[in-house]
Design a protein around this motif. Sequence first.
Motif, PDB file in Angstrom:
ATOM      1  N   ARG A 147      65.299 -16.517  -4.799  1.00 22.29           N
ATOM      2  CA  ARG A 147      64.712 -16.417  -3.468  1.00 22.29           C
ATOM      3  C   ARG A 147      63.371 -17.132  -3.409  1.00 22.29           C
ATOM      4  NH1 ARG A 147      65.018 -10.995  -3.652  1.00 22.29           N
ATOM      5  NH2 ARG A 147      67.180 -10.614  -3.958  1.00 22.29           N
ATOM      6  N   LEU A 148      62.568 -16.970  -4.464  1.00 20.27           N
ATOM      7  CA  LEU A 148      61.291 -17.668  -4.534  1.00 20.27           C
ATOM      8  C   LEU A 148      61.513 -19.181  -4.551  1.00 20.27           C
ATOM      9  CD1 LEU A 148      58.205 -17.724  -4.869  1.00 20.27           C
ATOM     10  CD2 LEU A 148      58.587 -17.472  -7.343  1.00 20.27           C
ATOM     11  N   ASN A 149      62.468 -19.644  -5.336  1.00 14.28           N
ATOM     12  CA  ASN A 149      62.790 -21.074  -5.382  1.00 14.28           C
ATOM     13  C   ASN A 149      63.193 -21.598  -4.007  1.00 14.28           C
ATOM     14  OD1 ASN A 149      62.295 -21.229  -8.127  1.00 14.28           O
ATOM     15  ND2 ASN A 149      64.434 -20.929  -8.692  1.00 14.28           N
ATOM     16  N   ALA A 150      64.018 -20.838  -3.303  1.00 15.37           N
ATOM     17  CA  ALA A 150      64.468 -21.258  -1.970  1.00 15.37           C
ATOM     18  C   ALA A 150      63.291 -21.349  -1.006  1.00 15.37           C
ATOM     19  CB  ALA A 150      65.528 -20.287  -1.439  1.00 15.37           C
ATOM     20  N   THR A 151      62.387 -20.382  -1.078  1.00 12.79           N
ATOM     21  CA  THR A 151      61.208 -20.403  -0.210  1.00 12.79           C
ATOM     22  C   THR A 151      60.327 -21.599  -0.537  1.00 12.79           C
ATOM     23  OG1 THR A 151      61.245 -18.001  -0.015  1.00 12.79           O
ATOM     24  CG2 THR A 151      59.177 -19.105   0.524  1.00 12.79           C
ATOM     25  N   LEU A 152      60.086 -21.830  -1.813  1.00 17.59           N
ATOM     26  CA  LEU A 152      59.260 -22.970  -2.212  1.00 17.59           C
ATOM     27  C   LEU A 152      59.905 -24.291  -1.819  1.00 17.59           C
ATOM     28  CD1 LEU A 152      58.058 -21.768  -5.719  1.00 17.59           C
ATOM     29  CD2 LEU A 152      56.695 -21.934  -3.628  1.00 17.59           C
ATOM     30  N   ALA A 153      61.214 -24.397  -1.968  1.00 14.73           N
ATOM     31  CA  ALA A 153      61.911 -25.636  -1.605  1.00 14.73           C
ATOM     32  C   ALA A 153      61.842 -25.861  -0.099  1.00 14.73           C
ATOM     33  CB  ALA A 153      63.361 -25.585  -2.066  1.00 14.73           C
ATOM     34  N   ARG A 154      62.012 -24.792   0.670  1.00 18.52           N
ATOM     35  CA  ARG A 154      61.967 -24.892   2.123  1.00 18.52           C
ATOM     36  C   ARG A 154      60.560 -25.214   2.604  1.00 18.52           C
ATOM     37  NH1 ARG A 154      62.960 -19.755   3.588  1.00 18.52           N
ATOM     38  NH2 ARG A 154      60.762 -19.386   3.874  1.00 18.52           N
ATOM     39  N   ASP A 155      59.578 -24.554   2.053  1.00 17.16           N
ATOM     40  CA  ASP A 155      58.199 -24.732   2.491  1.00 17.16           C
ATOM     41  C   ASP A 155      57.522 -25.938   1.846  1.00 17.16           C
ATOM     42  OD1 ASP A 155      58.576 -22.506   4.006  1.00 17.16           O
ATOM     43  OD2 ASP A 155      57.480 -21.152   2.683  1.00 17.16           O
ATOM     44  N   GLY A 156      58.157 -26.511   0.869  1.00 21.55           N
ATOM     45  CA  GLY A 156      57.559 -27.633   0.154  1.00 21.55           C
ATOM     46  C   GLY A 156      57.290 -28.846   1.011  1.00 21.55           C
ATOM     47  N   GLY A 157      58.022 -28.990   2.120  1.00 19.86           N
ATOM     48  CA  GLY A 157      57.829 -30.148   2.973  1.00 19.86           C
ATOM     49  C   GLY A 157      56.802 -29.947   4.071  1.00 19.86           C
ATOM     50  N   ARG A 158      56.200 -28.778   4.136  1.00 19.58           N
ATOM     51  CA  ARG A 158      55.209 -28.509   5.189  1.00 19.58           C
ATOM     52  C   ARG A 158      53.944 -29.319   4.967  1.00 19.58           C
ATOM     53  NH1 ARG A 158      55.460 -22.014   6.113  1.00 19.58           N
ATOM     54  NH2 ARG A 158      57.535 -21.988   6.999  1.00 19.58           N
ATOM     55  N   GLN A 159      53.371 -29.730   6.060  1.00 19.59           N
ATOM     56  CA  GLN A 159      52.120 -30.484   6.008  1.00 19.59           C
ATOM     57  C   GLN A 159      50.978 -29.522   5.697  1.00 19.59           C
ATOM     58  OE1 GLN A 159      52.136 -33.758   7.876  1.00 19.59           O
ATOM     59  NE2 GLN A 159      50.059 -34.321   7.383  1.00 19.59           N
TER      60      GLN A 159
END
Length: 168
Positions: A147-159
Amino acid sequence: MGTEWMGRYRPLVAALVKHTNVVQRASVRTVRLSDELRLTVQEWQVFEYVLEHQDDDACMNHISERLGIPQSTFSKIIKYLCEQGLVDKYQTETNRKNIILRPSESGADLYRQQTSTAGLEMFGSFFRELEGVGDEQLAVFTAALERLNATLARDGGRQEKPRLIKKS
């Protein structure tokens, strides 16, 4: 503002942060499969995934998502692994765009040789530390990490917000 919001999880978060930093430093190292062949850590992880999941018939897109590697990077890694004779590509009969990956026989042999020594050397103490953890607890921890990985992957593209620089 402190890190009190993490509560009892602060030591775990600290260990994860350190792990991430150590992995980033280690990612420039290579895994030596033979005198002529070395793989980066990321290439090794892709190769290992292909070996472990060779009967899944998962296409390249699925594997790149599962490993958290951008598709373009994943394609370059697969091209290299194929050039080195470690992995073979196949097309499915129903959809020729779906590329299925399989380890080559020589690739599987090299993997067995490598993991019989270096794999246990690297993960042996880690596995021993987890011997007292039950299967259910291990599954819960693994799910939380996913779940942490999914959150980081999803949020990784945020400016990011612009950083403020204090003037002296």
